[in-house]
Design an enzyme around this catalytic site. Sequence first.
Site, PDB file in Angstrom:
ATOM      1  N   GLU B  29       0.962  -1.091  -0.389  1.00  0.00           N
ATOM      2  CA  GLU B  29      -0.452  -0.198   0.065  1.00  0.00           C
ATOM      3  C   GLU B  29       0.792   1.110   0.168  1.00  0.00           C
ATOM      4  O   GLU B  29       1.855   1.134   0.665  1.00  0.00           O
ATOM      5  CB  GLU B  29      -1.343   0.150   1.590  1.00  0.00           C
ATOM      6  CG  GLU B  29      -1.966  -0.799   1.632  1.00  0.00           C
ATOM      7  CD  GLU B  29      -2.469  -1.657   2.479  1.00  0.00           C
ATOM      8  OE1 GLU B  29      -1.894  -0.797   3.606  1.00  0.00           O
ATOM      9  OE2 GLU B  29      -2.975  -2.633   2.483  1.00  0.00           O
ATOM     10  N   GLU B  60      -4.226  -6.927   2.831  1.00  0.00           N
ATOM     11  CA  GLU B  60      -3.210  -6.924   2.885  1.00  0.00           C
ATOM     12  C   GLU B  60      -3.345  -8.958   3.093  1.00  0.00           C
ATOM     13  O   GLU B  60      -1.782  -9.543   2.691  1.00  0.00           O
ATOM     14  CB  GLU B  60      -2.769  -6.978   5.139  1.00  0.00           C
ATOM     15  CG  GLU B  60      -2.305  -5.460   5.003  1.00  0.00           C
ATOM     16  CD  GLU B  60      -3.660  -4.767   5.843  1.00  0.00           C
ATOM     17  OE1 GLU B  60      -4.548  -5.039   4.936  1.00  0.00           O
ATOM     18  OE2 GLU B  60      -3.023  -3.663   5.241  1.00  0.00           O
ATOM     19  N   GLN B  82       1.999  -1.984   5.193  1.00  0.00           N
ATOM     20  CA  GLN B  82       2.232  -0.405   5.884  1.00  0.00           C
ATOM     21  C   GLN B  82       2.666  -0.430   6.978  1.00  0.00           C
ATOM     22  O   GLN B  82       3.955  -0.097   7.557  1.00  0.00           O
ATOM     23  CB  GLN B  82       0.951   0.189   5.934  1.00  0.00           C
ATOM     24  CG  GLN B  82       1.891   1.642   5.614  1.00  0.00           C
ATOM     25  CD  GLN B  82       0.011   2.429   5.080  1.00  0.00           C
ATOM     26  OE1 GLN B  82      -0.635   2.793   5.414  1.00  0.00           O
ATOM     27  NE2 GLN B  82       0.859   2.881   3.121  1.00  0.00           N
ATOM     28  N   PHE B  83       2.585  -1.211   8.498  1.00  0.00           N
ATOM     29  CA  PHE B  83       2.910  -0.794   9.544  1.00  0.00           C
ATOM     30  C   PHE B  83       2.905  -2.787  10.297  1.00  0.00           C
ATOM     31  O   PHE B  83       1.767  -3.316   9.091  1.00  0.00           O
ATOM     32  CB  PHE B  83       2.014  -0.696  10.394  1.00  0.00           C
ATOM     33  CG  PHE B  83       2.117   0.962  10.644  1.00  0.00           C
ATOM     34  CD1 PHE B  83       3.161   1.664  11.229  1.00  0.00           C
ATOM     35  CD2 PHE B  83       2.233   2.019   9.278  1.00  0.00           C
ATOM     36  CE1 PHE B  83       3.396   3.033  11.843  1.00  0.00           C
ATOM     37  CE2 PHE B  83       2.282   3.015   9.935  1.00  0.00           C
ATOM     38  CZ  PHE B  83       2.809   4.194  10.696  1.00  0.00           C
ATOM     39  N   ASP B  85       1.679  -4.254  12.035  1.00  0.00           N
ATOM     40  CA  ASP B  85       0.518  -4.699  12.718  1.00  0.00           C
ATOM     41  C   ASP B  85      -0.418  -5.023  12.228  1.00  0.00           C
ATOM     42  O   ASP B  85      -1.439  -6.353  12.572  1.00  0.00           O
ATOM     43  CB  ASP B  85       0.192  -3.536  13.594  1.00  0.00           C
ATOM     44  CG  ASP B  85       0.885  -2.610  14.522  1.00  0.00           C
ATOM     45  OD1 ASP B  85       0.936  -2.722  15.130  1.00  0.00           O
ATOM     46  OD2 ASP B  85       1.670  -2.113  14.176  1.00  0.00           O
ATOM     47  N   PHE B  86      -0.239  -4.733  10.778  1.00  0.00           N
ATOM     48  CA  PHE B  86      -1.803  -5.088   9.887  1.00  0.00           C
ATOM     49  C   PHE B  86      -1.324  -6.401   9.143  1.00  0.00           C
ATOM     50  O   PHE B  86      -2.506  -7.200   8.362  1.00  0.00           O
ATOM     51  CB  PHE B  86      -2.267  -4.584   8.623  1.00  0.00           C
ATOM     52  CG  PHE B  86      -1.711  -2.720   9.811  1.00  0.00           C
ATOM     53  CD1 PHE B  86      -3.168  -2.923   9.792  1.00  0.00           C
ATOM     54  CD2 PHE B  86      -0.875  -1.373   9.029  1.00  0.00           C
ATOM     55  CE1 PHE B  86      -3.144  -1.224  10.795  1.00  0.00           C
ATOM     56  CE2 PHE B  86      -1.638  -0.062   8.838  1.00  0.00           C
ATOM     57  CZ  PHE B  86      -1.872   0.152  10.321  1.00  0.00           C
ATOM     58  N   ILE B  87      -0.429  -7.276   9.646  1.00  0.00           N
ATOM     59  CA  ILE B  87      -0.672  -8.399   8.659  1.00  0.00           C
ATOM     60  C   ILE B  87      -0.061  -9.465   9.214  1.00  0.00           C
ATOM     61  O   ILE B  87      -1.084 -10.206   9.286  1.00  0.00           O
ATOM     62  CB  ILE B  87       1.105  -8.864   9.577  1.00  0.00           C
ATOM     63  CG1 ILE B  87       2.434 -10.251   8.993  1.00  0.00           C
ATOM     64  CG2 ILE B  87       1.537  -9.608  11.131  1.00  0.00           C
ATOM     65  CD1 ILE B  87       3.267 -10.851   8.657  1.00  0.00           C
ATOM     66  N   HIS B 127      -0.074   0.497  15.922  1.00  0.00           N
ATOM     67  CA  HIS B 127       1.125   1.147  15.517  1.00  0.00           C
ATOM     68  C   HIS B 127       2.844   0.686  15.589  1.00  0.00           C
ATOM     69  O   HIS B 127       3.252   1.058  15.277  1.00  0.00           O
ATOM     70  CB  HIS B 127       0.894   2.406  15.271  1.00  0.00           C
ATOM     71  CG  HIS B 127      -0.060   2.793  13.715  1.00  0.00           C
ATOM     72  ND1 HIS B 127      -1.077   2.627  13.765  1.00  0.00           N
ATOM     73  CD2 HIS B 127      -0.761   2.543  12.604  1.00  0.00           C
ATOM     74  CE1 HIS B 127      -2.004   2.754  12.873  1.00  0.00           C
ATOM     75  NE2 HIS B 127      -1.330   2.977  12.191  1.00  0.00           N
TER      76      HIS B 127
END
Lengths: 342, 324
Positions: B29, B60, B82-83, B85-87, B127
Site C-alpha cells: 500500500e 493485506e 505498511q505497519f 501490525d496489519f500482518i 502501530h
Amino acid sequence: MEETLTREQLLDMYYYMKLTRMVEERLQRLYRQGKIVGGLYRSLGQEGESVASAYALEEGDFLAVMIRNLGALFVRGVRPWEVFTQYMGKGTSPTRGKDNIVHFGSVERGIIPPISHLGDLIPVMAGIALASKMQRKRSVALTYIGDGGTSTGAFHEGLNFAAVLKLPLIVIAEDNGYAYSTPKHKQMAIENIADRAIGYGIFGETVDGNDVIAVYHATRRAVERAREGLGPTLLEVKTFRMRGHAEHDDAWYVPRELLEYWQKRDPILRLETYLKEHGMADETDFEAITHRIEQEIEADLQYAEQSPMPDPRIALEGVYAETPSVSEVAPLPREHAVRTRS
Amino acid sequence: MPVLTYLEAIRQGLWEEMERDERVFLLGEDIGVYGGAFKVTEGFLERFGEERVIDTPISEAAIVGAAIGAALVGLRPVAEMQFIDFISIAFDQLTNFAAKCRYRWGAGVPIVVRGPCGGGVHGGPFHSQNVEAYFFHTPGLKIVEPATPYDAKGLIKAAIRDEDPVLYFEHKYLYRRIRGEVPEGDYIVPIGKADIKRLGRDVTILTYGWMLHKSLEAAEIVAQEGIEVEVVDLRTLLPLDDETILSSVAKTGRAVIVHEDTRTGGIAGEIAMRINERIFEYLEAPVVRVTAPDTPIPFSPPLEEFFLPQVEEIVQAVRWVANY
C-alpha cells in the site's frame, strides 16, 4: 461466433464426468468398508460444472480446485490412483500422506492445491494471474468457490485486487444450495452470486451449472476475455449438492422436493440425452466408456490398496528447503542432552 | 566504507536485489507513487516501473496471497505491510498457505513480507506492535529482525534469495536513528545465524531489534562494575541459532533474555527452555528475561515508556544473575 463442441469433445467431457462419479462411488464403498482415512466429500450432481470449466482451459493455464471439483482434476490429467492413495493416506500418494483428499497438485501440472480455509485460493490465484501478466504469458488462472465461501473476506480482497489490476483470473462461484447445513439465503441477501461482479467492475455471468455445454462456453468466454487483458470474470454456476457435506452427514435438512427437482437435471443424464437427441452417441457408446472406466478404476485401486503406508519418519521432512528441518539438528554441547526424535 | 541509516540500508538492499534479479518485485500500500509510509521504497517506481512496484488496494490478505501465487510460479515478491501490525489480516495466508505448501506438496514459497515493527514513536496499540510470537509458532516460516544497517542490508538480500517464506521485521525506531557502515555492493547475512555484538565472560544477553541497542548500553554500564557481558544479537528468530546461543550461555553460565515483545508466550520462553533442556548443568544462575508486560502497547508517552523495557531494567537483571 462461438465454437461448436465436437462429438469427440463432448464424449471426452462425458468420460471425465462419469469417471468422477464412478471414482466417488468406489470411494463411498471404501469409506463404508473403513478403508478411507478421514472424511469423504462427494461432488454428486456437480460433476458437470467442474469438468466443463476445467475443459475450457488450455495447456499452461493454472487451476485450483476446492473439495467438490474432483472432475476438474481429472480433466487436468490426474488419475484415479492418485485420488485413492490420497484418501487412504498411502506413502505413494502425491503428498506422501502429508495431506488428504484433493489437496494435491504441482505447479508443473498447472494444479494448485487448496487449503481448507475458504476464499484463500482467490488471492493466491490472483497472484498467479499477476505473474502471468508480468511475464507476458497467455496463461489464465481459474479457481472455484462455493456459495458459502463467497461470504469470506478473502473472496472480497482477492476479487477486488484482481479487478483493480485487471488480472486474467476466472472465479467459478458454485451455487449448490447449501454450505454444510446452511442454505444460501442465510449466506447472502442476493439471489445470484454473479450480481456481485458489478460491484467489482468485472464481468459476471450466471449459467446452468448442470448444462456442461453452457458451462463450457461461458468459461471459454471468460478465458478469452482474460487472455485479451480484459480482466477477471465471476462466473456463477447454478447446481446442487446431492449428498451431505461429507458422507457422515445424511443432509436431513435438505427438502426432498429439492433433491427430486435436481435429480431430473443430473448433468450426466442431460449430456446423455443431448448426445442421443443429436445422433452423436447411443447407449453402446456410454456402456463402452463405463466399461473402460471400470477397468481403469480396478487397476488403480489395486495399486492403491497394495501401496504401503508412509514411513513415519517422513513426518519430519519438507518443512524447509534445507532438510532436515533446522531445529532438529541443532548441535548440542552435551552428549547426553535431551534426545530429539529421529 | 559508506555510512547509512538503518532505513537506507534496507532500501539499498532492496534496490540491489531488484537490479540483480528481474523476478524480484514489490507490492504493497502506497509504496509506489508515495514511496511508502516511511519512504523505504522512495524512487523505486521511477527506476523499476509500475509493473515491479505495485500500489495495491488496502488488502493485506490479497497482498500476501498474491505474493504467494506469484512466488509459486517463479517470481520473487517482496510484500510490504505498511505497519507490521496489519500482518494479522494476512495471518491465514502466511500460517496456513505459505508455511505449509512445501510440507504438503513440495512447493517452495519464496516470498518476503516486510514492514515496520515496534514501539518508541508513540504509535499507540495498532502501530507499535511486535508480532514475532504469532509466527514463531508456525513451522515453515522464517523470521528475521535486524538491529544494525549492516545486518539490515545483508538480511533483506538473504530473505529475498531464500527458498522459503521470510518475515522481515524492521524496527521503526531504528529507521533514522541508527547509522552504521554498510559495504557497497553485494553481500548477505545468512538467515539462521546470530551475531555476537559484544564479547564478555560473565553474563550473556540474548536479544534483537531495538533492544540490542539498549542491551549494549546496559553492558557498558555494568562493565564499570566489573561485569563483562556478552551480547548476542539473534538477528534470526526462526530458526533460532542454537549453536551461538547455547555456546555463549555455556561459556558464561548466566543468561538474560531481552525482548520488546510482551512476556507470556514470547520468544524468551522458548530460548530459556532450550537452555534448560540442553545445558542446564552449565548454569550458574536462573535464566531471566526482561520484556514488556502482558498488556497492549499504550499510546501516551509516559505509559509507553513504562511499558517498554528500559536500560535500567536490563542492568538490574544482569546484576541479579551475576550476583546469584
